[in-house]
Motif scaffolding. Structure first.
Motif, PDB file in Angstrom:
ATOM      1  N   ASN A 299      37.557  41.555  35.537  1.00  0.00           N
ATOM      2  CA  ASN A 299      36.665  40.365  35.716  1.00  0.00           C
ATOM      3  C   ASN A 299      35.206  40.808  34.829  1.00  0.00           C
ATOM      4  O   ASN A 299      34.111  40.190  35.175  1.00  0.00           O
ATOM      5  CB  ASN A 299      36.246  40.545  37.090  1.00  0.00           C
ATOM      6  CG  ASN A 299      37.478  39.998  37.978  1.00  0.00           C
ATOM      7  OD1 ASN A 299      37.791  39.087  37.756  1.00  0.00           O
ATOM      8  ND2 ASN A 299      37.616  40.666  39.152  1.00  0.00           N
ATOM      9  N   ASN A 351      32.711  44.478  39.897  1.00  0.00           N
ATOM     10  CA  ASN A 351      33.094  43.587  40.379  1.00  0.00           C
ATOM     11  C   ASN A 351      32.002  42.791  40.992  1.00  0.00           C
ATOM     12  O   ASN A 351      31.619  41.501  40.955  1.00  0.00           O
ATOM     13  CB  ASN A 351      34.237  43.470  40.932  1.00  0.00           C
ATOM     14  CG  ASN A 351      35.654  43.650  40.012  1.00  0.00           C
ATOM     15  OD1 ASN A 351      35.460  43.690  39.107  1.00  0.00           O
ATOM     16  ND2 ASN A 351      36.786  43.907  40.790  1.00  0.00           N
ATOM     17  N   GLY A 355      30.112  39.455  39.928  1.00  0.00           N
ATOM     18  CA  GLY A 355      29.989  38.282  40.921  1.00  0.00           C
ATOM     19  C   GLY A 355      28.837  37.759  41.238  1.00  0.00           C
ATOM     20  O   GLY A 355      28.621  36.668  41.663  1.00  0.00           O
ATOM     21  N   GLY A 604      37.775  38.880  31.695  1.00  0.00           N
ATOM     22  CA  GLY A 604      38.770  39.295  32.237  1.00  0.00           C
ATOM     23  C   GLY A 604      40.021  38.664  31.421  1.00  0.00           C
ATOM     24  O   GLY A 604      40.120  38.420  30.127  1.00  0.00           O
ATOM     25  N   ASP A 609      43.377  34.201  35.224  1.00  0.00           N
ATOM     26  CA  ASP A 609      42.312  34.080  36.074  1.00  0.00           C
ATOM     27  C   ASP A 609      41.001  34.019  35.145  1.00  0.00           C
ATOM     28  O   ASP A 609      40.958  34.818  34.135  1.00  0.00           O
ATOM     29  CB  ASP A 609      42.093  35.111  37.030  1.00  0.00           C
ATOM     30  CG  ASP A 609      40.707  34.989  38.001  1.00  0.00           C
ATOM     31  OD1 ASP A 609      40.711  33.994  38.753  1.00  0.00           O
ATOM     32  OD2 ASP A 609      39.804  35.558  37.803  1.00  0.00           O
ATOM     33  N   GLY A 610      40.128  33.090  35.060  1.00  0.00           N
ATOM     34  CA  GLY A 610      39.098  32.930  34.275  1.00  0.00           C
ATOM     35  C   GLY A 610      38.427  31.429  34.100  1.00  0.00           C
ATOM     36  O   GLY A 610      38.723  30.547  34.952  1.00  0.00           O
ATOM     37  N   LYS A 632      35.079  30.393  36.642  1.00  0.00           N
ATOM     38  CA  LYS A 632      36.324  30.779  37.376  1.00  0.00           C
ATOM     39  C   LYS A 632      36.798  29.275  37.776  1.00  0.00           C
ATOM     40  O   LYS A 632      36.594  28.897  39.008  1.00  0.00           O
ATOM     41  CB  LYS A 632      36.041  31.715  38.515  1.00  0.00           C
ATOM     42  CG  LYS A 632      37.243  32.191  39.291  1.00  0.00           C
ATOM     43  CD  LYS A 632      36.844  33.107  40.563  1.00  0.00           C
ATOM     44  CE  LYS A 632      38.154  33.467  41.203  1.00  0.00           C
ATOM     45  NZ  LYS A 632      39.118  34.387  40.358  1.00  0.00           N
TER      46      LYS A 632
END
Length: 676
Positions: A299, A351, A355, A604, A609-610, A632
């Motif tokens: 991430n 993370n 985030g 990431g 995922d991304g 995301k």
């Protein structure tokens, strides 16, 4: 006394894109896990700062092995800057006792700083340092001094450069070598070097830092300081060092270390990596720093680097996000916990902070497209399991021609895994069929950057053209028989253009704006490193094979027109997103009369995922606006994405995205909502 949350800067939390509530939650979790200091710097300012009760901002805390970056890594950079040593020098040039040793004479400075020297670590069976027997216990007791023990007593357990094995004595030998290289210079030991060349210039006061367990050792006429541990810094001092590193060695517009040397220090040094196990994403080693260049911290952007030590004391620097994070305290996880050393740092520090950082689009909203409505994720059509890349072009036979990498192509899959393979796609997006196209003169083998791979494909007047990356930097191929046989240029782009991609128009280049072919690429030599910008080249469509015919966008003038240059060194930006420009494809949308740029956001492992951005512009050089942007997506966007002209509806509202998510040829419908 300052305790609890110390808000040094609450300036424009929302505008900055920092979610304070998320950082508060991260702080609460960290506080419960023995954290004593927690700092988040963003855009050059302290945006969030917290100290545990009885901990003050001016109080120094031990670094443990974070010193390997702050002391060992930085002192090495300065010595290299001054031409005093090179990382590929044999260490015996500075450690004379090793000159005639049949094994130690093979050790280089690079081996020492990347834990690949083979020198055994001074650890054993989890014993406390004070209870270790023999030379290992003496190393930590510093009896008589740790440097002599590292150089003369610590055994070499494998051929230098062949394996990774963490080694504190290896860093002691590095400290000796760097100090020996300082002979005859104004700063004859590492502490003086750091103080006068880096720490004082960036504003660190003496009371904010110390190194070497607060004492030097005089050995062989050298004044030696420990670089493997023994540092003591305030959290703000560590953050300031991180900001200096983020600024590539500059402070107040003054270069303290050449940026290319700093870039080398925080890049993968190319040596064997530590083992990676579930829950412990061990990073590759730079020169005293740990690097996320291969995306092991999923991430976190791939330009991130860090220093870390026992007790999960960590400094994280993410240049693309203008982010610096400092955490100090006790171990984050309980003994025997599921998280490994890096797994705990990733889970509880990296993370949550990443985030909490909102990632904003680089351009204002599109004046033409108000939004994008995606078909449900379960309606994505995926073919060619295990293959990625997938640039596409619409050919004269009405098929889409494409290329894949690191896979076996469409079903039925090939027996051999190819680094570069070709395929054709027939039919509409709703029920297409993919067929592998065999071409011995184009196919390549080799995983990752070890194999040449396609980055862009185009048909013009019945000829297929293919850009191939990982070819030092990129080269051009062409086929006159629909991809069955290929010829190759005798030249390559060796400056920039590490991932060139063609601007695609309609069938067989129908509907092109002029008689030129346009090529975009991240402004990098490598296809694996994010850039600050895309560069744009053009070439007459009847001279694509001639290197001398290429021009490069230098700038856009005040009237919005392009200024071109033959000199690639004068290239300018066609699209900018500092630190987050990655593999991109551009297609002309004839109904909208707009150019659509699809660019992956390199944070990431985007295969699974991304996010990505979709941008539009009235001209190939802009001005760009944002159609869709997500950090995301609801599925991995892969490493490449595009919108084939063939699969655009006549009214322009329905389009289909081809992307390499989940390592497939993936196709997803989208509906464009137009502004009224």
């Amino acid at each position: 006394m300052l305790c609890g949350l110390l808000a040094v800067s609450f300036v424009a939390w929302t505008a900055q894109g920092l979610d304070r509530a998320k950082l508060d939650r991260a702080r609460d979790e960290l506080a419960a896990r023995g954290t004593r200091t927690f700092i988040v710097m963003w855009n050059g300012e302290i945006a969030y700062e917290w100290y545990a009760p009885n901990q003050e901002p001016n109080q120094r805390l031990g670094t443990a092995s974070l010193a390997k970056a702050l002391v060992g890594g930085i002192s090495l950079m300065v010595a290299v800057e001054d031409g005093l040593l090179d990382v590929d020098d044999p260490a015996w040039k500075y450690i004379r006792a090793w000159r005639n040793d049949p094994v130690r004479s093979k050790i280089t400075i690079r081996h020492l700083v990347t834990h690949t020297s083979g020198i055994e670590d001074a650890e054993q069976d989890g014993l406390p340092h004070e209870k270790l027997p023999g030379w290992k216990g003496a190393f930590w007791r510093r009896d008589p001094d740790p440097f002599s023990i590292a150089i003369h007593q610590a055994p070499v357990r494998f051929e230098p450069g062949t394996k990774y094995a963490y080694s504190n004595p290896g860093f002691a030998a590095l400290a000796y070598a760097v100090t020996a290289s300082l002979k005859g210079t104004p700063h004859r030991n590492i502490r003086a070097l750091l103080k006068h060349r880096v720490f004082e210039p960036i504003g660190l006061r003496d009371e904010e830092w110390s190194i070497g367990y607060d004492r030097p050792y005089d050995v062989d006429g050298l004044r030696l300081y420990a670089t493997w541990g023994g540092g003591s810094f305030t959290a703000r001092a560590v953050a300031r060092i991180g900001q200096w590193m983020l600024q590539r060695g500059r402070w107040n517009d003054r270069p303290l270390v050449d940026s290319t040397i700093l870039d080398r220090a925080v890049a993968d040094a190319g040596m064997p990596k530590p083992a990676r196990t579930p829950g412990n994403p061990n990073p590759a080693s730079g020169l005293g720093w740990w690097t996320n260049e291969d995306g092991v911290w999923r991430n976190v952007p791939t330009d991130a680097f860090a220093g870390a030590g026992a007790g999960h004391r960590v400094l994280l620097v993410v240049p693309s996000l203008k982010l610096v994070v400092v955490r100090n305290g006790d171990w984050l996880n309980e003994e025997g916990g599921a998280e490994g050393f890096w797994g705990a740092i990733e889970q509880f520090v990296f993370n949550p902070v990443i985030g909490a950082l909102g990632l904003e689009p680089p351009y204002r909203p599109s004046p033409v497209v108000a939004g994008v409505h995606w078909a449900p994720a379960d309606q994505i059509v995926r073919r060619a399991r295990g293959s990625d890349n997938w640039p596409v072009t619409w050919a004269d036979d009405d098929a889409l021609y494409t290329a894949y990498g690191d896979g076996w192509g469409f079903e039925p899959r090939l027996d051999a895994k190819l680094s570069l393979g070709l395929a054709k796609v027939h039919g509409p997006a709703q029920h297409f069929q993919g067929v592998n196209l065999r071409a011995a003169s184009a196919e390549r083998i080799g995983d990752g950057d070890a194999g040449e791979k396609a980055s862009g494909i185009l048909m013009v007047d019945g000829t297929l053209y293919l850009w191939v990356r990982n070819a030092g930097n990129s080269k051009l191929g062409w086929s006159l028989d629909d991809g069955r046989t290929w010829s190759w240029s005798d030249w390559t782009f060796t400056e920039s253009l590490g991932h060139p991609a063609f601007l695609n128009f309609g069938k067989n280049y129908a509907g092109a704006r002029d008689t030129y072919v346009y090529i975009y690429s991240p402004d990098r030599d490598s296809a694996y490193k994010p850039a600050d910008r895309l560069v744009l080249a053009r070439v007459p469509k009847d001279r694509i094979r001639e290197r001398d015919a290429y021009e490069f966008l230098e700038r856009v003038d005040a009237a919005g027109g392009p200024v071109w240059t033959r000199d690639i060194a004068r290239r300018g930006a066609a699209f900018s997103f500092p630190g987050l420009v990655y593999r991109s494809q551009v297609t002309y949308h004839p109904a909208l009369k707009r150019y659509l740029l699809c660019g992956i956001i390199p944070i990431g492992d985007t295969r699974f995922d991304g996010g990505f951005g979709l941008y539009d512009a009235p001209e190939p050089w802009g001005p760009w606006t944002t159609v869709f942007f997500t950090r995301k997506w609801d599925t991995g966007p892969g490493e490449n994405c595009s919108f084939p002209t063939k699969w655009m509806s006549a009214d322009g509202k329905t389009v289909w995205m081809v992307f390499s998510g989940d390592d497939h040829f993936s196709v997803r419908q989208a509906t464009l909502e137009m502004r009224k």
